[in-house]
Each structure stands twice: as C-alpha cells, then as structure tokens.
Scaffold this motif. Structure first.
Motif, mmCIF file in Angstrom:
data_model
loop_
_atom_site.group_PDB
_atom_site.id
_atom_site.type_symbol
_atom_site.label_atom_id
_atom_site.label_comp_id
_atom_site.label_asym_id
_atom_site.label_seq_id
_atom_site.Cartn_x
_atom_site.Cartn_y
_atom_site.Cartn_z
ATOM 1 N N ASN A 169 0.839 -1.199 0.000
ATOM 2 C CA ASN A 169 0.000 0.000 0.000
ATOM 3 C C ASN A 169 0.871 1.244 0.000
ATOM 4 O O ASN A 169 1.037 1.896 1.018
ATOM 5 N N TYR A 315 -8.996 4.358 -2.333
ATOM 6 C CA TYR A 315 -8.253 3.123 -2.095
ATOM 7 C C TYR A 315 -9.007 1.945 -2.718
ATOM 8 O O TYR A 315 -8.425 1.042 -3.305
ATOM 9 N N ASP A 319 -8.014 -1.090 -5.304
ATOM 10 C CA ASP A 319 -8.214 -2.493 -4.915
ATOM 11 C C ASP A 319 -9.003 -3.257 -5.980
ATOM 12 O O ASP A 319 -8.761 -4.446 -6.205
ATOM 13 N N ASP A 336 -7.761 -13.955 -0.025
ATOM 14 C CA ASP A 336 -7.245 -12.777 0.660
ATOM 15 C C ASP A 336 -7.245 -13.051 2.155
ATOM 16 O O ASP A 336 -8.234 -13.539 2.696
ATOM 17 N N TRP A 338 -7.236 -11.145 5.588
ATOM 18 C CA TRP A 338 -7.444 -9.798 6.121
ATOM 19 C C TRP A 338 -7.549 -9.825 7.635
ATOM 20 O O TRP A 338 -7.942 -10.828 8.232
ATOM 21 N N ASP A 341 -10.927 -6.747 11.464
ATOM 22 C CA ASP A 341 -11.559 -5.422 11.517
ATOM 23 C C ASP A 341 -11.945 -4.926 10.122
ATOM 24 O O ASP A 341 -12.641 -3.930 9.988
ATOM 25 N N HIS A 342 -11.529 -5.628 9.087
ATOM 26 C CA HIS A 342 -11.898 -5.228 7.735
ATOM 27 C C HIS A 342 -13.119 -5.987 7.217
ATOM 28 O O HIS A 342 -13.410 -5.947 6.033
ATOM 29 N N HIS A 343 -13.804 -6.702 8.111
ATOM 30 C CA HIS A 343 -14.868 -7.583 7.625
ATOM 31 C C HIS A 343 -15.964 -6.829 6.886
ATOM 32 O O HIS A 343 -16.602 -7.357 5.995
ATOM 33 N N TYR A 345 -15.643 -4.801 4.751
ATOM 34 C CA TYR A 345 -15.176 -4.535 3.399
ATOM 35 C C TYR A 345 -15.512 -5.690 2.449
ATOM 36 O O TYR A 345 -15.438 -5.560 1.239
ATOM 37 N N LEU A 367 -10.473 -14.226 7.583
ATOM 38 C CA LEU A 367 -10.310 -13.146 8.555
ATOM 39 C C LEU A 367 -9.437 -13.590 9.728
ATOM 40 O O LEU A 367 -9.596 -14.697 10.244
#
Length: 556
Positions: A169, A315, A319, A336, A338, A341-343, A345, A367
């Motif tokens: 990133n 962003y 992606d 992926d 991750w 806390d990005h769930h 998304y 996750l």
RNA sequence: GCGCCCAUAGCUCAGCUGGAUAGAGCGUUGGACUACGAAUCCAAAGGUCGCAGGUUCGACUCCUGCUGGGCGCGCCA
C-alpha cells in the motif's frame, strides 16, 4: 480409505438405482464419517437416512441401508462386515490387517505423503500480510503472516499451484506522512528548530532512517526544495522499511513470490481505464461530481465511491484494479487474508468480483482476529500510532520461530488469541510445540538406538506387519492413514489449525504407546515391525511440521 | 440505530460443514523412571453447549427472538 469406501458405497447406490430398487432424483454426496466408538465400526455413513426421505414410496432408513448393503461389491476384501445400526447408520468394519497394508503408501511416498492432487493444479493467488510500509511489522501482523503462509503450504500439498503475494500500500497519503516524519526528524538532527507533529509517525525507527540519510548524504536536503526533498525521503523511507519487513518475514519463515506495489496500478492509467470500462458496463455511475460503484446490485448495503469529488481515485478503486489484475494474470481462485476489523469490506469486494464477471466464490476471504500479547498473563498495551508496539522481530528473537508459529496456529484464525511470551518460551508441558517436536526427537532417538544395535530401518516389504495388533498400534496406524484426509480438509476449509490439532493427537498416541510398550525387544520380527511403524509416524510428523513451517529437531 | 463475528469443563480452546454416550490442554488430586529421552505417561474429579422457541428420524452445528461481549458502518487506508 475414506475415499475408497466412498466409491464402494457410491457404486452400490448407483447399482440399486439402476435396478430400480431405489427411485431417487439424484444421488446426493456420499458422506463417510470416522466413528468415535469402536462399537460402530471404523467408518460410518448416514446415506440410508438421507436417501430414505427422498425415496419414492418412503422406505424406512434401515430398509434402505439393507438394500444398499446387498449391492456393495467389495472385490478387494477390505470389509469385515457392514452393520446397520441405530436409526439407519451403516457401520463399516475394516478387516484386520488391511490397515497395515495402507502403510506401504507412507513408505513409498516419503516426503510427499500427505499430498494429493485434489486441486488438479489449479492456479491460486493468495495475498497476505500486505502491511503499509510505514513501519516495521508488529505482532498483529505475525498471525496473518503465518496463517497465510501455512494456508499456502496446505493448498500446495492439496495439489494447487500457489502464488504468494504481498500487496504494498504505497500510494496513499500515509506515505506522504511517512516522508514528512523522516524529514522532520532529519531537520531536527541537523539542529533546525522544528516541531514534530502529532500526526506523524512517532516510532524510533523514523529517527534511525533520518540518521541513516545524514550518514550517507549529510545535510544536503536541508537547502533543497521541500517538495523534492519530501519525495526523496518518502521513497527512501518506504524502501528501507520494506527491506526490513522482508527481512523480518524471512526470519519468520515467510517468503513471497512477489511484492506488488499499489503504485504499479497507476502506471499507464490502469485504474482510470478500468473505471472507464466499468462505466461502460454501467456498474459505475456518476452523480455529477463523484463516481460510484453500484455495489448494492450485488448485495452491498450502499454504493461506494471510486473517484472522489476532487478527481482522486479512492483506495477501493485501486483495490478493484488490483483484484482485476489477479484475474487477468490467470488465477482460478483468489484468497485474501485480512484483519478481522476489515470484515465490513467483504461485501463490496465480492461485489466487485461479480461485477467483473467472475464467479462470486472464486474469491475467498480469511479473517484473522486480533492477538493480545501477554507477558506472564499480563496484557502488553500497544499503540501503533504512538509507536509503542512489540515488533515481529522482537517476538521471533525472544521465543523463536517454531514456538511463535505454532502458537499462532493453535486456534481458528477467526477467534481471539492470547499470545503469552513467557509461556511460548517455556520448555515445558505447558507449551504444545515441544510436545510434538519431542515426539519427533524421541523417535529419532529410538532409531539411533536401533542402528547401534545393528538394525537397519526396514522397508515395507521387509517387515511382517501382522505383528502390529495391539489396539494402540491399530490406532496409530489409523491416525497415520488419516493424515492426507486432514491435509485435504484443512485446504478446503482454509483452516490450518486442523493440522496442529491432528499433530497433537498423533503425538499423544505415540507418547502413550511409547510409555506402554517397547519398540526394541528381544523378538527381532516384532522389533522390526515396530521400527517400521515408528518410521511412518516420523514421516507424518516431519511432513506435517514442514507444512506448518516448524522445524523437526532430531535432538532437543 | 443497522450489519458481521463470538458465547462449550475453574481457565484457554477443539468439535471434521446436521450424526450415535460433547472432547483436548492447562489447573486440581493421586500415581509411574535399575530397559529405547520423565520436555513423557496413567488415573480421578469437572458440563442445563448463554437463554427461549422452531425446523427433522437426529441440533453444539441450521432458522427466529432475547441476554452478554468484540468489531464494522469515511469522498481513511
């Protein structure tokens, strides 16, 4: 064994159907379970109960089971008998002696035992870690690193062709922030009167990078155009930090096939081109000042911005382009990893996959829940922003790669994990890594002992496995036979923790056996049979540990 | 307020995608080294699977509601 029974049973059901004994629409998936009670045989299937409700004329399950049983053609003589029990379970009893013949496979395949061709060589892309290069990896990244790495290993063992990638990133304004942080420290060191902003990265590593620049280039950037200097500092810092990240990961046993820079996506206007394409497909629309992705069409709760009012892509836009690129590169499936806390998304990302014309479940997201770092049961507080965190490197240096990796693999990745530094360091029964490694070292020790006594470690053809008839031995053999199924199951479910649980079980069986019976005795044939048995255990433990990226020591 | 995840033995957690009597480690109690490594083993105690309904031959697992905890809900990344 399981798959063998599955075919046997499947053929029997088909035979019944073709003879019009059972009238059903479609044959469901045949499930074979391992029983937990010996009274129910070795394997069991619920197929009769599943079919009973679907059969025309509604036969009772036990009746269905009988019909199926009568059509099983056990040409190899694997089965002792098939019982029908309870509400309609079919219980398979494997003929004594069949188990040990399966050990030939372990011996033949050696290091490859446990692998399968389940994946048929399909190309899988797995992206993990992907931390911003704005600071060293901390303990929170470690879990994702190991889980991703081991999932990749397991997928490979299950016959997939795996590509490991780290997404850098490096395009957002946090990179500017990084450059600024270093620049301010740089000027500070040179004696300029600057106030270090709170929004900047506070960690000491920033100072180190600034110091490095001074050592190499002195104060030449002080007089330079600020904007130019900032760009140079940003690139330098990102490069230095990324190098450090790669080094830390390598020491942790995690190696990538590729590091993919987000900036790459902006070359040749790739993001802009893709957005234009999506606009033509009408999945992206304009409200006059911003561009939106119609993710609600694919189950998301609201549409998402891809190009801001000021013309900057988000962003998310990058992606989309990144994931599109993965498909363009020809991967059949994408995984992926991750942070949990990005769930939130997930819906928009899988919306993209669909919008791009790919099958929804070709993208799988694993996750990883947070890790609480403890020392002697006391929580170590951490704050990334304030630069107060324990780095991955510090943990690996303190507890070692093996203990660190194993501890991260002992729980489902989507549940919280307490990682206690003191516990992970302890070389005692409280620490499961050693339990498994000890089993390995112990077997190695017996092997050394046997060689001193003049034994050569026997091959499958050189032993009479009829000597292995103790219940402990049969249980060990069953566990060994189960290994490839465990690997395959873990691969399908993307659950590496199954391997650690399996290893613990296997080690327990071995330790118990060891304490109860001697491998090397006066009876040569028996000793040879048992030596062969422990050799196969050794193979499985070593192979499993290799998949976990944990070493298998011969002495400890 | 809406959405996602979690709740299983004193503690930390498994439970193989709906199967038969719910398991393991730690901790507690008691035992096993004059034979291949005691970083090991053996035994005992420990449960209303958060609560209440529902689905079916069968539920820790699936559905609904409730209670309690975590996380997410930016034109941040």
């Amino acid at each position: 064994m399981k798959s063998r029974l599955r075919t046997l049973l499947g053929d029997a059901v088909k035979a019944c159907v073709s003879q019009d004994l059972l009238e059903i629409e479609a044959v469901p998936l045949i499930e074979i379970d391992i029983t937990k009670d010996a009274a129910f045989g070795d394997y069991a299937s619920n197929i009769a109960m599943v079919l009973a409700s679907r059969v025309k004329g509604k036969l009772p399950p036990r009746k269905v089971a009988e019909v199926i049983r009568d059509h099983i053609r056990d040409n190899d003589g694997v089965l002792e008998r098939v019982d029908i029990a309870g509400p309609g379970f079919m219980n398979f009893f494997i003929r004594e002696g069949v188990w040990s013949t399966l050990l030939s496979e372990v011996d033949n395949l050696g290091d490859c035992y446990g692998s399968s061709d389940y994946g048929e060589g399909k190309k899988i892309h797995i992206e993990f870690v992907s931390a911003n290069p704005t600071g060293p990896l901390h303990i929170g990244h470690a879990r994702g690193a190991v889980v991703g790495d081991v999932i990749a290993n397991i997928q490979e063992a299950a016959g997939f062709s795996v590509f490991r990638e780290y997404y850098i990133n490096d395009a957002g304004n946090q990179m500017n922030n990084l450059g600024k942080s270093v620049l301010y420290r740089y000027l500070e060191f040179l004696g300029d009167d600057v106030e270090f902003p709170e929004s900047c990265y506070q960690g000491d590593y920033i100072k180190e990078i600034a110091r490095e620049i001074i050592d190499k280039h002195g104060g030449i950037y002080r007089s330079k155009d600020q904007e130019k200097a900032l760009r140079i500092f940003t690139d330098y810092a990102a490069g230095a930090i990324l190098d450090g990240i790669k080094e830390d990961l390598k020491a942790f046993g995690v190696v990538f096939d590729n590091y993919f820079s987000e900036r790459n996506l902006y070359k040749d206007d790739r993001v802009a081109t893709l957005i234009k394409e999506l606009e033509e497909k009408h999945v992206v629309y304009s409200d006059g000042e911003t561009l939106w992705f119609r993710t609600t069409d694919f189950g998301d709760e609201k549409d998402r911005v891809v190009v801001r009012r000021n013309g900057e892509p988000t962003y998310f836009a990058a992606d989309i382009a990144y994931h599109n690129d993965k498909y363009i590169r020809g991967f059949d499936a994408i995984i992926d990893i991750w942070g949990a806390d990005h769930h939130g998304y997930i819906p928009r990302m899988s919306a993209c996959v669909e919008a791009l014309g790919h099958e929804k479940n070709s993208l799988k997201i694993v996750l990883i829940q947070l890790v609480s770092l403890l020392r002697d049961g006391i929580l170590i507080p951490m704050s990334t922003r304030a630069g107060e965190f324990v780095t991955l490197k510090e943990v690996v240096d303190e507890v070692g790669k093996d203990a660190a990796r194993y501890n991260f693999l002992m729980r489902r990745s989507d549940s919280h994990l307490d990682f206690d530094l003191e516990l992970a360091k302890k070389q005692s029964n409280e620490n499961p890594v050693y339990y498994v490694q000890y089993a390995h070292a112990r077997i190695c020790s017996i092997v050394r002992n046997a060689e001193e006594k003049g034994y050569t470690i026997p091959l499958y053809d050189e032993v009479d496995l009829r000597f292995l008839k103790l219940p402990e031995e049969v249980n060990l053999i069953k566990a060994i036979i189960r290994f490839p199924e465990v690997v395959e199951g873990a691969a399908i479910a993307l659950e590496p923790h199954r391997l650690t649980f399996y290893l613990n079980d296997l080690a327990a069986l071995f330790h118990s056996y060891y304490n109860k019976h001697r491998v090397l005795s006066d009876e040569e044939s028996l000793s040879k049979a048992r030596l062969f048995l422990i050799k196969t255990i050794l193979t499985v433990v070593r192979n499993a540990l290799r998949l976990l990226g944990v070493s298998a020591p011969e002495r400890m």
